[in-house]
Design a protein around this motif. Sequence first.
Motif, mmCIF file in Angstrom:
data_model
loop_
_atom_site.group_PDB
_atom_site.id
_atom_site.type_symbol
_atom_site.label_atom_id
_atom_site.label_comp_id
_atom_site.label_asym_id
_atom_site.label_seq_id
_atom_site.Cartn_x
_atom_site.Cartn_y
_atom_site.Cartn_z
ATOM 1 N N ILE A 1 0.876 -1.284 0.108
ATOM 2 C CA ILE A 1 0.075 -0.103 0.081
ATOM 3 C C ILE A 1 0.860 1.191 0.185
ATOM 4 O O ILE A 1 1.575 1.420 1.040
ATOM 5 C CB ILE A 1 -0.958 0.183 1.351
ATOM 6 C CG1 ILE A 1 -1.773 -1.342 1.413
ATOM 7 C CG2 ILE A 1 -1.666 1.435 1.347
ATOM 8 C CD1 ILE A 1 -2.580 -1.341 2.454
ATOM 9 N N PRO A 2 0.767 2.090 -1.211
ATOM 10 C CA PRO A 2 1.588 3.435 -1.052
ATOM 11 C C PRO A 2 1.419 4.051 0.275
ATOM 12 O O PRO A 2 0.267 4.144 0.504
ATOM 13 C CB PRO A 2 1.155 3.980 -2.206
ATOM 14 C CG PRO A 2 0.700 2.901 -3.375
ATOM 15 C CD PRO A 2 0.156 1.859 -2.229
ATOM 16 N N THR A 3 2.291 4.789 0.875
ATOM 17 C CA THR A 3 2.149 5.697 1.862
ATOM 18 C C THR A 3 1.265 6.853 1.432
ATOM 19 O O THR A 3 0.370 7.175 2.350
ATOM 20 C CB THR A 3 3.525 6.078 2.174
ATOM 21 O OG1 THR A 3 4.641 5.133 2.590
ATOM 22 C CG2 THR A 3 3.257 7.079 3.532
ATOM 23 N N GLU A 4 1.166 7.301 0.382
ATOM 24 C CA GLU A 4 0.472 8.347 -0.022
ATOM 25 C C GLU A 4 -0.943 7.998 0.035
ATOM 26 O O GLU A 4 -1.997 9.124 -0.111
ATOM 27 C CB GLU A 4 0.869 8.956 -1.476
ATOM 28 C CG GLU A 4 0.663 8.224 -2.714
ATOM 29 C CD GLU A 4 2.189 7.336 -2.829
ATOM 30 O OE1 GLU A 4 2.301 6.871 -4.089
ATOM 31 O OE2 GLU A 4 2.810 7.198 -1.927
ATOM 32 N N LEU A 5 -1.370 6.716 0.048
ATOM 33 C CA LEU A 5 -2.641 6.653 -0.036
ATOM 34 C C LEU A 5 -3.242 6.354 1.431
ATOM 35 O O LEU A 5 -4.654 6.272 1.692
ATOM 36 C CB LEU A 5 -2.939 5.032 -0.622
ATOM 37 C CG LEU A 5 -2.918 4.895 -2.357
ATOM 38 C CD1 LEU A 5 -3.241 3.701 -2.783
ATOM 39 C CD2 LEU A 5 -3.798 6.112 -2.988
ATOM 40 N N ILE A 6 -2.559 6.320 2.486
ATOM 41 C CA ILE A 6 -2.930 6.167 3.647
ATOM 42 C C ILE A 6 -3.895 7.446 4.152
ATOM 43 O O ILE A 6 -4.966 7.022 4.755
ATOM 44 C CB ILE A 6 -1.700 6.065 4.709
ATOM 45 C CG1 ILE A 6 -0.995 4.872 4.288
ATOM 46 C CG2 ILE A 6 -2.296 6.086 5.995
ATOM 47 C CD1 ILE A 6 -1.821 3.683 4.502
ATOM 48 N N PHE A 7 -3.384 8.656 3.846
ATOM 49 C CA PHE A 7 -4.220 9.735 4.286
ATOM 50 C C PHE A 7 -5.647 9.838 3.564
ATOM 51 O O PHE A 7 -6.622 10.061 4.151
ATOM 52 C CB PHE A 7 -3.440 10.995 4.022
ATOM 53 C CG PHE A 7 -4.109 12.174 4.397
ATOM 54 C CD1 PHE A 7 -4.410 12.470 5.798
ATOM 55 C CD2 PHE A 7 -4.503 13.394 3.507
ATOM 56 C CE1 PHE A 7 -4.888 13.577 6.228
ATOM 57 C CE2 PHE A 7 -4.810 14.473 3.808
ATOM 58 C CZ PHE A 7 -5.271 14.845 5.281
ATOM 59 N N PRO A 8 -5.713 9.587 2.302
ATOM 60 C CA PRO A 8 -7.128 9.452 1.707
ATOM 61 C C PRO A 8 -7.945 8.449 2.289
ATOM 62 O O PRO A 8 -9.136 8.264 2.536
ATOM 63 C CB PRO A 8 -6.912 9.503 0.104
ATOM 64 C CG PRO A 8 -5.479 9.089 -0.266
ATOM 65 C CD PRO A 8 -4.800 9.596 1.202
ATOM 66 N N ALA A 9 -7.290 7.146 2.542
ATOM 67 C CA ALA A 9 -7.825 6.034 3.205
ATOM 68 C C ALA A 9 -8.449 6.428 4.480
ATOM 69 O O ALA A 9 -9.418 6.015 4.813
ATOM 70 C CB ALA A 9 -7.111 4.979 3.223
#
Length: 319
Positions: A239-247
């Motif tokens: 899971i790309p780190t940049e997806l954690i915030f929108p998730a």
Amino acid sequence: MKKYIKIIAPILLGFFFIYLTFEITTPEERALIWSYIKSAKIEFIIAAMAFGAFADIIRGFRWRFLAKASGHSSNLLISIASVFMCYSSNLIITRSGEILRATVLSSYNNIPLGKTFGTIAAERVIDMMISFIILVLIWMLQYEVIVESFFDDNFLFFIEDNILYIVGLVITLALLLSVIFTKIKSVKKFFLSIIEGLLSIVKLKKDLPLFILTTLTIWAGYFTAFYMIKFSISEFSIIPTELIFPAFVVSVFSISFSNHGLGVYPLAISLFLLEFNINTEIGLAYGWLAWSCQAIITLIFGGLSFFVLPLFNSSDRNG
């Protein structure tokens, strides 16, 4: 009948999404999801729980600023306990927690019930503003998929085409309600106390910087708790780190759909990550772990709060 529908509907919705999760996964995939969850590193799970609990504790601490601004004092332990009682109640009966929290804060601190409702509503206004700011940030980062996953294009066009009518309807309803409230003395008094509680935000004055700081700390705590899950299982490294915030944003809005997001929360995260080619098993494992951490903390501290608060003597309820 309507009362029972409001209680039962969110519970059924949560179980429906759990059923839906079973329908879209095979027995092999469910076994894989469970193996992921069982292999989670306990230190990161504990860290997630700790950050989540810390955020809830700070939320209880923050409320005292609003109580002070409205001319009342509050015991810190009672204020914190009321938060956990609120969330644990919401796990069972959705939206019941706010009523319980207001009642607890009112009875244990000798504050008019209307004011506690108002201050809690003021907190909600602040949290909604933060949620809106987060959405704007996501929009700026061009994660259109989040907006698209929550709103149908036709619905957005309908809102845009009829915005004046909608605003007019809201204003009309507000005026009608204000007339009704002013005609009933007892209701008027309660309504005015709610308004006073809401206005406590603008009365913070010298406590405003601390109120802002605690608000940012609360949201940072929730996000960090969510982020810790990424390190609990090695498979989550895809899971790309940049997806954690929108998730995280998806998880925030999914909570309101059922009892504290039961069933909806994990599935929403999974569907979002699926848009970025993260397989369903990974997304569901992440979602269930994140949701379970918060649910466990809520039940543990909520249960303790229900047990401890009655032990308070009336002489200890202020301070």
